[in-house]
Design a protein around this motif. Structure first.
Motif, PDB file in Angstrom:
ATOM      1  N   LYS A 284       0.830  -1.211   0.000  1.00  0.00           N
ATOM      2  CA  LYS A 284       0.000   0.000   0.000  1.00  0.00           C
ATOM      3  C   LYS A 284       0.862   1.259   0.000  1.00  0.00           C
ATOM      4  CE  LYS A 284      -3.268   2.466   2.983  1.00  0.00           C
ATOM      5  NZ  LYS A 284      -4.033   2.406   4.256  1.00  0.00           N
ATOM      6  N   HIS A 285       1.889   1.287   0.845  1.00  0.00           N
ATOM      7  CA  HIS A 285       2.724   2.477   0.957  1.00  0.00           C
ATOM      8  C   HIS A 285       3.612   2.656  -0.279  1.00  0.00           C
ATOM      9  CE1 HIS A 285       1.501   1.873   5.148  1.00  0.00           C
ATOM     10  NE2 HIS A 285       1.822   3.128   5.362  1.00  0.00           N
ATOM     11  N   ILE A 286       4.133   1.562  -0.808  1.00  0.00           N
ATOM     12  CA  ILE A 286       4.968   1.643  -2.006  1.00  0.00           C
ATOM     13  C   ILE A 286       4.158   2.146  -3.192  1.00  0.00           C
ATOM     14  CG2 ILE A 286       6.206   0.264  -3.725  1.00  0.00           C
ATOM     15  CD1 ILE A 286       7.905   0.729  -1.313  1.00  0.00           C
ATOM     16  N   ASP A 287       2.971   1.587  -3.403  1.00  0.00           N
ATOM     17  CA  ASP A 287       2.124   2.008  -4.531  1.00  0.00           C
ATOM     18  C   ASP A 287       1.700   3.467  -4.385  1.00  0.00           C
ATOM     19  OD1 ASP A 287       2.312  -0.476  -5.684  1.00  0.00           O
ATOM     20  OD2 ASP A 287       0.407  -1.211  -4.896  1.00  0.00           O
ATOM     21  N   ALA A 288       1.409   3.887  -3.152  1.00  0.00           N
ATOM     22  CA  ALA A 288       0.993   5.278  -2.926  1.00  0.00           C
ATOM     23  C   ALA A 288       2.133   6.243  -3.243  1.00  0.00           C
ATOM     24  CB  ALA A 288       0.526   5.454  -1.488  1.00  0.00           C
ATOM     25  N   TYR A 289       3.358   5.870  -2.862  1.00  0.00           N
ATOM     26  CA  TYR A 289       4.490   6.750  -3.129  1.00  0.00           C
ATOM     27  C   TYR A 289       4.727   6.901  -4.626  1.00  0.00           C
ATOM     28  CZ  TYR A 289       9.263   8.386  -3.645  1.00  0.00           C
ATOM     29  OH  TYR A 289      10.374   9.096  -4.038  1.00  0.00           O
ATOM     30  N   PHE A 290       4.742   5.800  -5.359  1.00  0.00           N
ATOM     31  CA  PHE A 290       5.028   5.885  -6.789  1.00  0.00           C
ATOM     32  C   PHE A 290       3.851   6.431  -7.578  1.00  0.00           C
ATOM     33  CE2 PHE A 290       8.420   2.945  -5.559  1.00  0.00           C
ATOM     34  CZ  PHE A 290       9.483   3.502  -6.241  1.00  0.00           C
ATOM     35  N   ALA A 291       2.639   6.365  -7.014  1.00  0.00           N
ATOM     36  CA  ALA A 291       1.492   7.006  -7.669  1.00  0.00           C
ATOM     37  C   ALA A 291       1.660   8.523  -7.660  1.00  0.00           C
ATOM     38  CB  ALA A 291       0.198   6.616  -6.964  1.00  0.00           C
ATOM     39  N   LYS A 292       2.221   9.073  -6.561  1.00  0.00           N
ATOM     40  CA  LYS A 292       2.490  10.507  -6.499  1.00  0.00           C
ATOM     41  C   LYS A 292       3.579  10.906  -7.480  1.00  0.00           C
ATOM     42  CE  LYS A 292       3.446  10.711  -2.137  1.00  0.00           C
ATOM     43  NZ  LYS A 292       3.835  11.262  -0.810  1.00  0.00           N
ATOM     44  N   LYS A 293       4.523  10.009  -7.724  1.00  0.00           N
ATOM     45  CA  LYS A 293       5.654  10.318  -8.599  1.00  0.00           C
ATOM     46  C   LYS A 293       5.394   9.925 -10.049  1.00  0.00           C
ATOM     47  CE  LYS A 293       8.243  11.745  -5.193  1.00  0.00           C
ATOM     48  NZ  LYS A 293       8.693  13.146  -5.093  1.00  0.00           N
ATOM     49  N   ALA A 294       4.208   9.394 -10.336  1.00  0.00           N
ATOM     50  CA  ALA A 294       3.908   8.910 -11.681  1.00  0.00           C
ATOM     51  C   ALA A 294       3.938  10.076 -12.676  1.00  0.00           C
ATOM     52  CB  ALA A 294       2.546   8.227 -11.709  1.00  0.00           C
ATOM     53  N   VAL A 295       4.477   9.823 -13.862  1.00  0.00           N
ATOM     54  CA  VAL A 295       4.540  10.849 -14.894  1.00  0.00           C
ATOM     55  C   VAL A 295       3.210  10.943 -15.609  1.00  0.00           C
ATOM     56  CG1 VAL A 295       7.015  10.555 -15.234  1.00  0.00           C
ATOM     57  CG2 VAL A 295       5.430   9.172 -16.560  1.00  0.00           C
ATOM     58  N   ASP A 296       3.013  12.042 -16.316  1.00  0.00           N
ATOM     59  CA  ASP A 296       1.785  12.265 -17.060  1.00  0.00           C
ATOM     60  C   ASP A 296       1.598  11.153 -18.092  1.00  0.00           C
ATOM     61  OD1 ASP A 296      -0.344  13.196 -18.486  1.00  0.00           O
ATOM     62  OD2 ASP A 296       0.441  15.224 -18.754  1.00  0.00           O
ATOM     63  N   ALA A 297       0.437  10.512 -18.069  1.00  0.00           N
ATOM     64  CA  ALA A 297       0.177   9.397 -18.988  1.00  0.00           C
ATOM     65  C   ALA A 297       0.120   9.857 -20.434  1.00  0.00           C
ATOM     66  CB  ALA A 297      -1.121   8.704 -18.596  1.00  0.00           C
ATOM     67  N   SER A 298      -0.096  11.150 -20.679  1.00  0.00           N
ATOM     68  CA  SER A 298      -0.188  11.651 -22.054  1.00  0.00           C
ATOM     69  C   SER A 298       1.181  11.747 -22.723  1.00  0.00           C
ATOM     70  CB  SER A 298      -0.864  13.023 -22.076  1.00  0.00           C
ATOM     71  OG  SER A 298      -0.082  13.975 -21.379  1.00  0.00           O
ATOM     72  N   ILE A 299       2.255  11.656 -21.931  1.00  0.00           N
ATOM     73  CA  ILE A 299       3.609  11.725 -22.504  1.00  0.00           C
ATOM     74  C   ILE A 299       4.001  10.331 -22.987  1.00  0.00           C
ATOM     75  CG2 ILE A 299       6.021  12.293 -22.060  1.00  0.00           C
ATOM     76  CD1 ILE A 299       5.084  14.152 -19.828  1.00  0.00           C
ATOM     77  N   THR A 300       4.169  10.207 -24.303  1.00  0.00           N
ATOM     78  CA  THR A 300       4.478   8.890 -24.884  1.00  0.00           C
ATOM     79  C   THR A 300       5.849   8.843 -25.553  1.00  0.00           C
ATOM     80  OG1 THR A 300       3.330   9.532 -26.923  1.00  0.00           O
ATOM     81  CG2 THR A 300       2.039   8.353 -25.256  1.00  0.00           C
TER      82      THR A 300
END
Length: 299
Positions: free
Chosen positions: A172-188
């Motif tokens: 839960k904590h790992i996924d929450a941290y990387f969700a905050k750091k996730a890049v914009d999905a529109s950048i391909t």
């Protein structure tokens, strides 16, 4: 009676060290004592004026039937943010006209008449952590190094456990941290450092300086760092920038002539989409424009 024992003290006015012979001595000289006395009198006069202004405002508030959030906060001896919280939660009705909020004093009295008895709060029990990642699963899923994982875990206090010589990390904590750091999905499309060096004839130092100055979005795949191609091309002037989709808080306040508290009130009441970019919050341009659009009269 003066003592013959020297006492090292610090003057309460000028801050200099001096030798006193009484424990009650506060100042190093008569001049500092005079300055402190005049300052005390000045502060007393200021406090009297401020108290009279508060009393005058309270008397004016008592004679009004409709109050602003600021006047309501003064009446209830709370801050203005608390009043807006009451409005958001529906505890206190109000009316809004052209960016102004008005609260009826009778509704404030009614709120207290209908108030429920105070109930003691119970602490929410934390659910036990039941799902874990192994170190190898995290490295494979998020493309980071083992040293990077331990650095993140230390800074974010990620819960972990040891079992049979292996480390297990809270999913839960790992996924929450990387969700905050996730890049914009529109950048391909992405540039590597080597791509930018070759295309723009830059040195490695120049590349890192450029992406830092222009805050180019990036993503890391293990030890390789990639930078958004679209953002680099826009910053280099070889691509047209996209039309802005968001307002900053200052831009929205200036355009719609509202205070910060009023703006956040509208954002929460009407569920205006917002994004976090670094330490800045941006609000959806489309929804705000529609909310503050002038009314149309049908003929």
């Amino acid at each position: 009676m003066k003592s013959k024992i020297p006492i090292k003290k610090k003057c309460e006015w000028c801050g200099k060290d001096f030798i006193a012979y009484k424990v009650t001595t506060r100042f190093c000289s008569k001049q500092c004592n005079s300055y402190a006395y005049k300052d005390m009198l000045r502060n007393q006069r200021i406090k009297l004026v401020q108290d009279s202004i508060i009393v005058q405002e309270q008397n004016e508030t008592d004679s009004k039937e409709y109050l602003s959030p600021k006047e309501t906060a003064m009446l209830l001896s709370v801050d203005r943010v608390t009043i807006y919280r009451y409005l958001w939660d529906g505890l206190l009705p109000c009316i809004r006209m052209r960016g102004k909020t008005f609260i009826r004093k009778a509704d404030i009295e009614k709120m207290f008449d209908e108030a429920k008895p105070y109930q003691k709060r119970h602490k929410n029990e934390r659910a036990p952590i039941s799902e874990f990642y192994t170190t190898a699963e995290i490295l494979d899923k998020y493309g980071i190094s083992e040293s990077g994982l331990y650095k993140i875990a230390k800074s974010e206090n990620i819960p972990k456990m040891f079992q049979r010589g292996k480390s297990y990390w809270s999913k839960k904590h790992i996924d929450a941290y990387f969700a905050k750091k996730a890049v914009d999905a529109s950048i391909t499309e992405w540039y590597s450092v080597a791509d930018m060096k070759e295309k723009f004839h830059m040195t490695t130092t120049a590349v890192y300086t450029f992406v830092s100055n222009f805050k180019i979005p990036k993503k890391r795949i293990k030890k390789k760092v990639l930078y958004s191609k679209r953002h680099v091309d826009i910053s280099k002037g070889i691509a047209e920038p996209d039309a802005p989709q968001y307002y900053t808080i200052k831009e929205a306040m200036a355009k719609f002539h509202v205070s910060r508290d009023q703006l956040y009130h509208y954002v929460k009441t009407y569920n205006i989409p917002k994004v976090q970019e670094g330490k800045y919050v941006k609000l959806s341009k489309k929804e705000l424009d529609e909310l503050f659009a002038p009314p149309t009269i049908e003929r």
